[in-house]
Write a protein that holds these residues in place. Structure first.
Motif, PDB file in Angstrom:
ATOM      1  N   THR A 133       0.680   7.989   0.833  1.00  0.00           N
ATOM      2  CA  THR A 133       0.668   8.071  -0.664  1.00  0.00           C
ATOM      3  C   THR A 133      -0.192   9.264  -1.006  1.00  0.00           C
ATOM      4  O   THR A 133       0.069   9.671  -2.350  1.00  0.00           O
ATOM      5  N   SER A 134      -1.325   9.662  -0.483  1.00  0.00           N
ATOM      6  CA  SER A 134      -1.818  10.983  -0.990  1.00  0.00           C
ATOM      7  C   SER A 134      -2.004  12.141   0.191  1.00  0.00           C
ATOM      8  O   SER A 134      -2.660  13.136  -0.400  1.00  0.00           O
ATOM      9  N   SER A 180       0.075   6.414   8.263  1.00  0.00           N
ATOM     10  CA  SER A 180      -0.935   5.251   7.410  1.00  0.00           C
ATOM     11  C   SER A 180      -0.426   5.621   6.143  1.00  0.00           C
ATOM     12  O   SER A 180      -0.028   6.287   5.595  1.00  0.00           O
ATOM     13  N   ASP A 240      -2.487   5.612   3.573  1.00  0.00           N
ATOM     14  CA  ASP A 240      -3.172   6.350   2.982  1.00  0.00           C
ATOM     15  C   ASP A 240      -2.713   7.774   2.874  1.00  0.00           C
ATOM     16  O   ASP A 240      -2.668   8.425   1.825  1.00  0.00           O
ATOM     17  N   THR A 241      -2.126   8.079   4.018  1.00  0.00           N
ATOM     18  CA  THR A 241      -1.694   9.537   4.185  1.00  0.00           C
ATOM     19  C   THR A 241      -0.398   9.451   3.438  1.00  0.00           C
ATOM     20  O   THR A 241      -0.062  10.568   2.844  1.00  0.00           O
ATOM     21  N   ALA A 257       0.862  -1.111   0.068  1.00  0.00           N
ATOM     22  CA  ALA A 257       0.024  -0.153  -0.003  1.00  0.00           C
ATOM     23  C   ALA A 257       0.948   1.342  -0.017  1.00  0.00           C
ATOM     24  O   ALA A 257       0.427   2.307  -0.224  1.00  0.00           O
ATOM     25  N   TYR A 258       2.031   1.075   0.465  1.00  0.00           N
ATOM     26  CA  TYR A 258       2.995   2.255   0.486  1.00  0.00           C
ATOM     27  C   TYR A 258       3.651   2.197  -1.093  1.00  0.00           C
ATOM     28  O   TYR A 258       3.754   1.252  -1.639  1.00  0.00           O
TER      29      TYR A 258
END
Length: 590
Positions: free
Chosen positions: A238-239, A233, A235-236, A184-185
């Protein structure tokens, strides 16, 4: 410390990236002293470049710098004035402010991080000495060889701007994001981090115990910058940094007051525990190279690149300007995308068609610089001990050999002078990110070289601020770029560029054997032996014909007279001249 990608924005590479670690940027050190010399302008002979640079009104031959020496007007803090503003140009602001991510790992972002994020290690200008930056790390000690165990002791005062202490949790979050175990990273590189077994709290929150499952050296090449645990996280990672510098998660002498696509404003950070920043404010303005030289001439910015004939001539005609030049630690390359150019014979023919010496001559014309030798490695500068020319023997420039390569692969010459196969003319797009005269001249030369070899090459000019998006998307065939070293352990990051699993492998090719050889480099404690392994692995990688190193430009910048502790200083600065540590000491002496 390691490497960061650099957009091919002028004849002088803007990086590191230089700087920068593919995984992290190393904080580097400058020399002491006040930078004074007896050099004067017209009529005075300068045999060696002064530490503060050459005055613009000097009419003699521009002196060559000394390798590994600082030319940033090194000045003691007590001789730098309090207050003032420094306004600088920058090629790209964002869009991803996460330097640890593959899409954020650019030299421009490394320059921005140097002012407001932790830089944990300091290097001398020549790279011979690397030590902890005591504003963040008071001690780093290897306590065991088997298993390799390293204990980091953090400064008790070190705190993120939101009040969270900088402690072992930042090391944990950095390791988990960068070790490659969680898809995910998208880390810029996994070197070192993938070899760690555990990251734990030591005797206190300010002590970090790092235990390796595989030997990894040098230990200073991991955890040189940190990922704030508040942003840990996936999500944080990557975006969450898109168009957002998150100054609340920063910890440096400056903080971000405002940031847009066109301008970033830094001001003193009142929460900084180290020496107070000399400058009140630092402003970065996004602009193309042609706009930067005009802005400098008009007094709108305080420094600019001066590595082309036109810019060099312009700054030499100005008053109260110092020209600072040093050997660069970055290498300009052409990268061929194996996804969009899948035929190895075409890639080989492109490499054979490129006259690297002629392209280097274009870049150096009019700037009073003669290279010692053309680079034969993407990562290791020619002046570094252990350097070898790793380009294949059959990659040498020869239009005739390029034609033979294509003909042996089933291509036939058409009436238009270009090769074709299965009814399709061999056409390659060459992507650049600048409107400078040198880039245009280089593009025209590349197109002519292609034509001489029967390859139709078409120019594809894009804006500087499209660089990161272009590279991360793989939307190119042949692209001019470069890699910037932010420390002397450049060989450690071979996997970043060449390994098949790396998100920073912008040629999109590799194999298991190259991966294994590149990864084995870091298990070798002896530097000379590690470099031998790197050279062997890079030679094999170059047999895939996707990387064409051709120029190691000097860093040449012009600054308003009196700017202190800013300018090229080997491994102590980025490829443009931004200090990678102690940016609080940058300021004015007059």
């Amino acid at each position: 410390m390691g490497f960061s990608q650099i957009g091919f924005k002028s004849s002088v590479i803007r990086v590191t990236a230089l700087v920068a670690s593919a995984a992290a940027v190393v904080a580097l050190a400058a020399c002491g002293g006040n930078g004074t010399s007896n050099a004067t302008g017209t009529g005075s002979s300068i045999t060696e470049e002064p530490a503060e640079g050459v005055p613009s009104n000097y009419s003699g031959t521009f002196p060559k710098p000394v390798q590994g020496k600082a030319y940033n007007n090194p000045t003691d803090r007590d001789k730098v004035k309090d207050g003032g503003t420094l306004t600088l140009p920058i090629g790209e602001i964002g869009p991803n402010w996460n330097l640890n991510a593959a899409s954020g790992n650019t030299q421009d972002m490394a320059d921005l991080w140097a002012f407001y994020m932790p830089q944990l290690y300091i290097s001398s200008s020549d790279g011979s000495k690397v030590e902890p930056n005591t504003d963040y790390l008071t001690k780093v000690e290897q306590t065991s060889d088997s298993p390799e165990t390293v204990v980091h002791t953090l400064n008790d005062k070190a705190t993120w701007n939101d009040g969270t202490p900088i402690d072992y949790t930042a090391f944990v979050s950095t390791w988990k994001a960068m070790n490659g175990e969680d898809s995910a990273y998208s880390p810029s590189a996994t070197d070192g981090y993938r070899d760690i077994e555990s990251v734990e709290r030591g005797s206190s929150d300010k002590e970090v115990k790092v235990t390796f499952k595989n030997p990894f050296y040098p230990i200073e090449s991991v955890f040189s910058v940190l990922l704030p645990p508040q942003s840990a996280s996936a999500d944080t990672f990557t975006s969450g940094w898109q168009k957002n510098p998150h100054s609340e998660w920063s910890a440096g002498p400056f903080k971000v007051e405002s940031a847009t696509d066109s301008e970033v404003v830094f001001v003193r950070n009142e929460k900084w525990w180290g020496n107070k920043a000399k400058l009140d404010k630092i402003i970065f303005r996004q602009m193309e190279s042609s706009a930067a030289i005009n802005a400098f001439k008009n007094g709108e910015i305080d420094a600019t690149g001066a590595g082309t004939a036109d810019t060099f001539k312009t700054v030499k005609s100005m008053d109260n300007v110092q020209i600072r030049r040093s050997y660069g630690t970055s290498i300009t390359t052409y990268t061929i995308n194996a996804k969009t150019v899948p035929d190895i014979n075409v890639r080989k023919a492109i490499v054979q068609a490129i006259d690297r010496q002629s392209l280097a001559n274009i870049g150096f014309a009019g700037i009073e610089w003669t290279p010692d030798v053309l680079p034969g490695s993407v990562l290791v500068p020619t002046f570094q001990a252990g350097y070898e020319d790793n380009m294949p023997a059959d990659a040498k420039f020869s239009a005739d050999n390029a034609k033979k390569t294509l003909e042996s692969a089933g291509y036939t010459m058409g009436s238009d002078g270009y090769y074709a196969k299965d009814g399709q003319t061999l056409t390659i797009k060459y992507t650049t990110f600048s409107d400078s005269p040198v880039i245009k001249a280089t593009a025209n030369a590349i197109i002519k070289m292609g034509k001489d070899a029967g390859i139709k090459i078409e120019g594809d000019i894009r804006a500087s601020n499209d660089f990161s998006t272009t590279m991360s998307s793989g939307n190119y065939q042949l692209v001019g770029m470069g890699w910037g070293s932010s420390g002397p352990y450049n060989y450690v990051y071979g996997c970043q560029i060449y390994c098949s699993t790396s998100d920073s492998n912008y040629s999109f090719i590799g194999n298991a054997d190259i991966d294994q050889k590149m990864q084995s480099i870091n298990t070798t404690k002896d530097t000379s032996e590690a470099l031998k392994k790197f050279n062997e692995a890079e030679k094999e990688a170059q047999q895939l014909y996707t990387q064409v190193p051709y120029s190691a430009d000097p860093i040449t910048i012009a600054v308003k007279k009196g700017l202190a502790n800013y300018g090229p200083a080997g491994y102590a600065t980025s490829s443009y001249g931004t200090p990678l540590y102690h940016t609080e000491d940058v300021g004015w002496t007059e």
